[in-house]
Design an enzyme around this catalytic site. Structure first.
Site, PDB file in Angstrom:
ATOM      1  N   MET A   1       0.851  -1.176   0.000  1.00  0.00           N
ATOM      2  CA  MET A   1       0.000   0.000   0.000  1.00  0.00           C
ATOM      3  C   MET A   1       0.894   1.236   0.000  1.00  0.00           C
ATOM      4  SD  MET A   1      -2.773   1.300   2.845  1.00  0.00           S
ATOM      5  CE  MET A   1      -1.868   0.658   4.193  1.00  0.00           C
ATOM      6  N   PRO A   2       1.058   1.898  -1.128  1.00  0.00           N
ATOM      7  CA  PRO A   2       1.872   3.109  -1.179  1.00  0.00           C
ATOM      8  C   PRO A   2       1.228   4.262  -0.416  1.00  0.00           C
ATOM      9  CG  PRO A   2       1.603   2.188  -3.366  1.00  0.00           C
ATOM     10  CD  PRO A   2       0.659   1.468  -2.462  1.00  0.00           C
ATOM     11  N   TYR A   3       2.087   5.017   0.248  1.00  0.00           N
ATOM     12  CA  TYR A   3       1.676   6.236   0.943  1.00  0.00           C
ATOM     13  C   TYR A   3       2.570   7.343   0.434  1.00  0.00           C
ATOM     14  CZ  TYR A   3       1.298   9.683   4.669  1.00  0.00           C
ATOM     15  OH  TYR A   3       1.127  10.836   5.370  1.00  0.00           O
ATOM     16  N   HIS A  41      -2.389   5.831  -1.238  1.00  0.00           N
ATOM     17  CA  HIS A  41      -2.844   6.963  -0.434  1.00  0.00           C
ATOM     18  C   HIS A  41      -1.946   8.163  -0.679  1.00  0.00           C
ATOM     19  CE1 HIS A  41      -5.535   4.416   2.002  1.00  0.00           C
ATOM     20  NE2 HIS A  41      -4.645   3.495   1.661  1.00  0.00           N
TER      21      HIS A  41
END
Length: 64
Positions: A1-3, A41
């Site tokens: 999940m990239p932030y 995100h």
């Protein structure tokens, strides 16, 4: 999940500009890292201009 955290000075960044930053940053991680955009995100933080410095001095927004 990239932030992804984007920090900009609080110099009247419009909602449309923020939308474009979010869209563009998301597409970049999709293209480069093959990540799912649904789990990517993006947060944009607006930093008060007096809290920003460059070249060892406080940036006051008067430099161009």
């Amino acid at each position: 999940m990239p932030y992804i955290n984007i920090k900009v000075t609080d110099e009247q960044v419009t909602k449309e500009q923020k939308r474009q930053l979010i869209e563009g940053a998301t597409q970049l991680v999709v293209d480069v890292l093959d990540k799912n955009p649904k789990t990517t995100h993006v947060v944009i933080e607006e930093i008060p201009i007096e809290n920003w410095g460059v070249n060892g001095t406080q940036y006051l927004g008067t430099e161009k």
